[in-house]
Structures are given as C-alpha cells and as structure tokens.
Design a protein around this motif. Structure first.
Motif, PDB file in Angstrom:
ATOM      1  N   ALA A 138       0.806  -1.222   0.000  1.00 43.70           N
ATOM      2  CA  ALA A 138       0.000   0.000   0.000  1.00 43.70           C
ATOM      3  C   ALA A 138       0.837   1.270   0.000  1.00 43.70           C
ATOM      4  O   ALA A 138       0.350   2.333  -0.390  1.00 43.70           O
ATOM      5  N   GLU A 139       2.095   1.177   0.441  1.00 42.31           N
ATOM      6  CA  GLU A 139       2.943   2.371   0.486  1.00 42.31           C
ATOM      7  C   GLU A 139       4.026   2.335  -0.582  1.00 42.31           C
ATOM      8  O   GLU A 139       5.026   3.057  -0.485  1.00 42.31           O
ATOM      9  N   LYS A 140       3.810   1.536  -1.604  1.00 42.46           N
ATOM     10  CA  LYS A 140       4.791   1.461  -2.686  1.00 42.46           C
ATOM     11  C   LYS A 140       4.873   2.809  -3.400  1.00 42.46           C
ATOM     12  O   LYS A 140       3.885   3.337  -3.889  1.00 42.46           O
ATOM     13  N   GLY A 141       6.048   3.386  -3.427  1.00 45.40           N
ATOM     14  CA  GLY A 141       6.254   4.678  -4.065  1.00 45.40           C
ATOM     15  C   GLY A 141       5.801   5.863  -3.234  1.00 45.40           C
ATOM     16  O   GLY A 141       5.807   7.000  -3.717  1.00 45.40           O
ATOM     17  N   ALA A 142       5.408   5.625  -1.975  1.00 42.49           N
ATOM     18  CA  ALA A 142       4.933   6.731  -1.122  1.00 42.49           C
ATOM     19  C   ALA A 142       6.095   7.613  -0.708  1.00 42.49           C
ATOM     20  O   ALA A 142       7.211   7.140  -0.491  1.00 42.49           O
ATOM     21  N   LYS A 143       5.814   8.900  -0.574  1.00 42.51           N
ATOM     22  CA  LYS A 143       6.840   9.868  -0.177  1.00 42.51           C
ATOM     23  C   LYS A 143       6.371  10.630   1.060  1.00 42.51           C
ATOM     24  O   LYS A 143       5.879  11.750   0.990  1.00 42.51           O
ATOM     25  N   GLY A 144       6.466   9.967   2.215  1.00 40.19           N
ATOM     26  CA  GLY A 144       6.189  10.663   3.465  1.00 40.19           C
ATOM     27  C   GLY A 144       4.805  10.416   4.027  1.00 40.19           C
ATOM     28  O   GLY A 144       4.650  10.258   5.242  1.00 40.19           O
ATOM     29  N   PHE A 145       3.762  10.384   3.187  1.00 39.81           N
ATOM     30  CA  PHE A 145       2.396  10.212   3.676  1.00 39.81           C
ATOM     31  C   PHE A 145       2.121   8.730   3.886  1.00 39.81           C
ATOM     32  O   PHE A 145       2.063   7.956   2.924  1.00 39.81           O
ATOM     33  N   THR A 146       1.948   8.311   5.141  1.00 38.02           N
ATOM     34  CA  THR A 146       1.812   6.896   5.463  1.00 38.02           C
ATOM     35  C   THR A 146       0.356   6.448   5.437  1.00 38.02           C
ATOM     36  O   THR A 146      -0.572   7.256   5.544  1.00 38.02           O
ATOM     37  N   CYS A 147       0.159   5.139   5.331  1.00 42.01           N
ATOM     38  CA  CYS A 147      -1.191   4.576   5.397  1.00 42.01           C
ATOM     39  C   CYS A 147      -1.794   4.769   6.783  1.00 42.01           C
ATOM     40  O   CYS A 147      -3.019   4.870   6.910  1.00 42.01           O
ATOM     41  N   TRP A 148      -0.939   4.800   7.815  1.00 41.31           N
ATOM     42  CA  TRP A 148      -1.461   5.034   9.168  1.00 41.31           C
ATOM     43  C   TRP A 148      -2.083   6.416   9.270  1.00 41.31           C
ATOM     44  O   TRP A 148      -3.157   6.587   9.855  1.00 41.31           O
ATOM     45  N   THR A 149      -1.419   7.422   8.694  1.00 43.08           N
ATOM     46  CA  THR A 149      -1.982   8.771   8.692  1.00 43.08           C
ATOM     47  C   THR A 149      -3.299   8.793   7.937  1.00 43.08           C
ATOM     48  O   THR A 149      -4.270   9.439   8.356  1.00 43.08           O
ATOM     49  N   GLN A 150      -3.367   8.077   6.825  1.00 42.04           N
ATOM     50  CA  GLN A 150      -4.619   7.981   6.069  1.00 42.04           C
ATOM     51  C   GLN A 150      -5.705   7.315   6.903  1.00 42.04           C
ATOM     52  O   GLN A 150      -6.863   7.780   6.918  1.00 42.04           O
ATOM     53  N   PHE A 151      -5.350   6.245   7.600  1.00 42.76           N
ATOM     54  CA  PHE A 151      -6.326   5.547   8.440  1.00 42.76           C
ATOM     55  C   PHE A 151      -6.832   6.438   9.568  1.00 42.76           C
ATOM     56  O   PHE A 151      -8.034   6.482   9.849  1.00 42.76           O
ATOM     57  N   VAL A 152      -5.920   7.170  10.222  1.00 41.11           N
ATOM     58  CA  VAL A 152      -6.321   8.091  11.295  1.00 41.11           C
ATOM     59  C   VAL A 152      -7.272   9.154  10.747  1.00 41.11           C
ATOM     60  O   VAL A 152      -8.297   9.475  11.361  1.00 41.11           O
ATOM     61  N   ALA A 153      -6.947   9.697   9.576  1.00 37.42           N
ATOM     62  CA  ALA A 153      -7.774  10.748   8.981  1.00 37.42           C
ATOM     63  C   ALA A 153      -9.163  10.229   8.635  1.00 37.42           C
ATOM     64  O   ALA A 153     -10.178  10.895   8.896  1.00 37.42           O
ATOM     65  N   MET A 154      -9.254   9.036   8.049  1.00 32.99           N
ATOM     66  CA  MET A 154     -10.558   8.502   7.648  1.00 32.99           C
ATOM     67  C   MET A 154     -11.365   8.014   8.859  1.00 32.99           C
ATOM     68  O   MET A 154     -12.597   8.061   8.843  1.00 32.99           O
ATOM     69  N   THR A 155     -10.690   7.551   9.903  1.00 32.43           N
ATOM     70  CA  THR A 155     -11.399   7.203  11.137  1.00 32.43           C
ATOM     71  C   THR A 155     -11.932   8.462  11.805  1.00 32.43           C
ATOM     72  O   THR A 155     -13.057   8.472  12.333  1.00 32.43           O
ATOM     73  N   PHE A 156     -11.141   9.539  11.758  1.00 34.44           N
ATOM     74  CA  PHE A 156     -11.615  10.829  12.255  1.00 34.44           C
ATOM     75  C   PHE A 156     -12.827  11.298  11.453  1.00 34.44           C
ATOM     76  O   PHE A 156     -13.792  11.836  12.015  1.00 34.44           O
ATOM     77  N   CYS A 157     -12.797  11.086  10.152  1.00 33.62           N
ATOM     78  CA  CYS A 157     -13.938  11.431   9.289  1.00 33.62           C
ATOM     79  C   CYS A 157     -15.206  10.750   9.785  1.00 33.62           C
ATOM     80  O   CYS A 157     -16.276  11.378   9.851  1.00 33.62           O
ATOM     81  N   GLN A 158     -15.108   9.474  10.165  1.00 32.33           N
ATOM     82  CA  GLN A 158     -16.272   8.727  10.618  1.00 32.33           C
ATOM     83  C   GLN A 158     -16.736   9.160  12.004  1.00 32.33           C
ATOM     84  O   GLN A 158     -17.924   9.437  12.219  1.00 32.33           O
ATOM     85  N   LEU A 159     -15.820   9.223  12.950  1.00 35.85           N
ATOM     86  CA  LEU A 159     -16.206   9.517  14.331  1.00 35.85           C
ATOM     87  C   LEU A 159     -16.599  10.976  14.525  1.00 35.85           C
ATOM     88  O   LEU A 159     -17.447  11.288  15.364  1.00 35.85           O
ATOM     89  N   ALA A 160     -15.979  11.886  13.756  1.00 40.52           N
ATOM     90  CA  ALA A 160     -16.313  13.307  13.855  1.00 40.52           C
ATOM     91  C   ALA A 160     -17.383  13.720  12.856  1.00 40.52           C
ATOM     92  O   ALA A 160     -17.838  14.856  12.868  1.00 40.52           O
ATOM     93  N   ARG A 161     -17.760  12.796  11.977  1.00 40.81           N
ATOM     94  CA  ARG A 161     -18.758  13.034  10.924  1.00 40.81           C
ATOM     95  C   ARG A 161     -18.391  14.243  10.059  1.00 40.81           C
ATOM     96  O   ARG A 161     -19.211  15.129   9.815  1.00 40.81           O
ATOM     97  N   ALA A 162     -17.153  14.250   9.617  1.00 45.76           N
ATOM     98  CA  ALA A 162     -16.684  15.318   8.731  1.00 45.76           C
ATOM     99  C   ALA A 162     -17.325  15.144   7.358  1.00 45.76           C
ATOM    100  O   ALA A 162     -17.428  14.030   6.844  1.00 45.76           O
TER     101      ALA A 162
END
Length: 407
Positions: free
Chosen positions: A45-69
């Motif tokens: 999932a992080e093949k070719g990634a430059k700094g932005f990790t899947c964990w950060t993506q997961f935290v952001a999308m979980t925040f989207c759900q719990l905060a109802r962004a």
C-alpha cells in the motif's frame, strides 16, 4: 484490552492527575502498529509513497467517521486544529487535502477490508462485543442475510450506474447474531442480485440463516438443504405446493398453521425436491399473518417465528450504520475512495459497538456517538468517561519553571 497509559502527577493537593492520551488515541490503541504495518506490506500500500503513510490515512478517515466530517477540507482542518495532540495518534502533522484525496483514490481499499476483519476477530476472541439478545435453546450459529442500497449521484459517480438517472452501490451483509456484527460483507454495484450473492456464500453445516422474501430461490433452498444449512424466510405468495401433513393437536397462541409441504411447480420441484415446512404466524403488532418457509423440521413453530423476528437486528444494524456514520455522502468520487470510506465506517461501528458494550450508562448508540464526537480529543480515561461522560475533565496542571541561581 486497554493499553497502559501515562499520567502526569503534581504534588499540590486537590489537583487531578491528567491522562497523556485522548479518547481518540485510546480507540486507535486497538489497532497495533506492527499488525497494521504487516497489512500495509501485504498489500504494497505504500509502494512509491513519499512521506504520507497509510497510518496517517487511516487516522484521517477514522476521524472522518467519528467526527462526521463532511469533506476532505473538514477532515484536514479538524485534525489541524488539534496539531499539538496529533503526536499521540502516531502522526506528526495533519494531512493536506490533495494528499489525502490522492491516497484515497490510489491506495488499495483491500487494506482497510483486511483491517476490519483482523480487528473483528480480535474483539470476538476476547468476547468484547456483547451477547445475543434473544435466548434460544439450540446451539446452532444464527445468522441473518440482507443487503442495503446506498444511493449515489450518477453525475458524480458515473461508474456506479444503477438506473437511468440514479447510481448506487449495495452492501451485502451476513450478520452474526452472537454479537450483531457482520461476519461477511460484500460491496457490489447496486444492480447485483441478492440471490447470486447468497449462492456465493460458504456456510458451515448446522448454521441457521434468517432472510427476507427477496432471497427466495428454489435452487438455493435445495443446495442449502443438501449441505445441512438451515434457513428461515418468507414464502412467495404465488408459490405452488401441496400439503403433505399438518401438525396435530392445539397450536401455540400466535401460530395459525404448521405444515409440511412439497413444491409442485416443475422447476421448483426439480431444484428443491425436499420436504419443507410452512409456518403461518400472526403478527399482533401489525395485525397480519406472516407465512414462513423453513427446512428446520424439529424446532417448535414458536422458535421458527422467534428466529425470523430476530432477523430485524440486521435492519437495526443498517439503520445504525447510516444514521451515525458517513456512508450516505462521500469525500471522494472514485470507486476506491468510496470503498475505503465504507470499510472505515465498518471499523468505526466495531469500535462503537465495543464502547456501547462497555458503557455502564443506559444510553442509546446514537447518544454515545454524539458525545464521543464532541470529546475525541478530551484527555480522560476511556472507561471512566464511559461511566461518567458528563463529569468534569481533569485540569491540566500549570508548568512550573525552575529558576537557576547564577549569582
């Protein structure tokens, strides 16, 4: 299941010790970083990634759900407002909107699907999701099967064409009645037949599946009967059958008929030549008779009726998912971004179900979600917050600067 947390102590009498992690952080503790990293490696999932990790993506999308962004901008701005608290979540900075959008479009949604099942198995292994509401004497695994359609705007989601002026996707769910959470989820285009999905399922012999009339298929009934899988559903009004025998003696109060039948239609008799059972139940609430069809020949007619009544739990699951989480509007328009958002919603409902099970307060799931949304970055012990969510948060003690005597 909760990890050990660090506390700040002061020597001043009356000052409450302060927890060094937020409620959001304590929820994320249920996803071990090494386990998450192994899933990332598995899916490249992080093949070719430059700094932005899947964990950060997961935290952001979980925040989207719990905060109802409602948008990528709300997700990024919401996390940016808590910049000083993000290090406890395992991320250094709030993501940029364009970066998060690109990750949702290109990183495999399968990563989050596997994360859901991994976390689900761990919770179930620790018996942390509650118990079955309805008490049955049988030992069989009780499941319910149904689907829900998520309507989409065809102009924004042209790949999800459903009808002439409407788009959509369908979530097919096999719900386990031991804890009322999915044991299997399949997300397809909205025009996918429910019966075809049911035919794909591999169920263990002895399982009991409750389902609505939309799953009536004589070939499916015949296949499951041969495999030793039991079902309870509603009989089609135009079904052709003959009564082989009827129950003798007085029937239970709400049972109008209990018969053994055989299909007489040419195709039906070929696809399902087995004897089945027709049970007519009177629904006092809606003042109507419900005709049930099952291959359970030994259980009491009242038990058959109770099994079908418990099928309502899957409707409640869909209602809770749609009312409390972001699965009706989406922050991305690609198919991959939509799948990621649905799978993170399922991960969030898993966490909420666990919190609801732990909570001592007799509140509804919607009230829990609402209060949690406003306290995601509150620094309190999660279990104490569940016991007393309206309590005053601990006061952060002022830092004391020590002076140096340089004279």
């Amino acid at each position: 299941m909760l990890a050990k947390y660090r506390f700040i102590h002061t020597l001043k009498e009356g000052v409450v010790m302060v927890q060094a992690s937020s409620l959001f952080n304590q929820l994320l503790q249920h996803f071990p970083r090494l386990e998450f990293a192994s899933l990332v490696k598995k899916h490249l999932a992080e093949k070719g990634a430059k700094g932005f990790t899947c964990w950060t993506q997961f935290v952001a999308m979980t925040f989207c759900q719990l905060a109802r962004a409602d948008s990528l901008r709300e997700i990024c701005n919401g996390l940016a407002c808590c910049e000083g608290k993000l290090t406890h979540l395992g991320i250094a900075n709030a993501p940029n909107k364009s970066t998060l959008s690109y990750a949702n479009e290109h990183r495999p949604a399968k990563l989050f699907e596997d994360l859901f099942y991994t976390a689900m198995n761990r919770f179930r292994g620790q018996v942390g999701l509650g118990i079955r509401k309805a008490k049955f004497r049988f030992k069989n695994k009780l499941l319910s099967l149904d689907s829900t359609t998520i309507t989409l705007c065809l102009e924004l989601f042209p790949w999800a064409e459903y009808r002439r002026h409407k788009g959509g996707v369908k979530a097919h769910v096999l719900l386990d009645h031991d804890d009322y959470l999915p044991s299997y989820v399949l997300i397809t285009e909205a025009k996918k037949s429910d019966v075809r999905v049911a035919q794909m399922l591999e169920l263990k012999a002895g399982s009991i599946v409750a389902m609505d009339r939309g799953y009536n298929d004589y070939g499916l009934f015949g296949k499951w009967t041969i495999q030793g899988v039991f079902f309870v559903t509603r009989l089609k009004e135009d079904a052709a059958y003959e009564v082989v025998s009827s129950a003798t003696g007085p029937l239970a109060r709400n049972i109008l008929a209990d018969e053994t039948i055989r299909f007489t239609g040419v195709k039906a008799a070929k696809d399902c030549p087995h004897l089945l059972r027709r049970v007519v139940v009177y629904d006092e609430v809606n003042q109507r008779a419900i005709v049930l069809l099952t291959n359970l020949m030994k259980l009491a007619a009242t038990t058959i009726a109770a099994i079908y009544k418990d099928r309502w739990e899957i409707e409640l699951f869909f209602k809770a998912l749609k009312q409390n989480l972001k699965v009706k509007s989406f922050v991305g328009t690609s198919q991959n971004a939509l799948l990621i958002q649905i799978w993170t919603a399922l991960i969030a409902i898993l966490l909420l179900k666990w919190l609801h099970h732990l909570s001592k307060a007799k509140w509804s799931l919607s009230n829990l979600v609402s209060l949690l949304r406003m306290n995601l970055f509150t620094y309190r012990d999660l279990r104490l917050w569940l016991e007393n969510p309206f309590g005053t948060p601990p006061i952060v003690p002022p830092s004391q600067q020590l002076g140096l005597d340089l004279g």
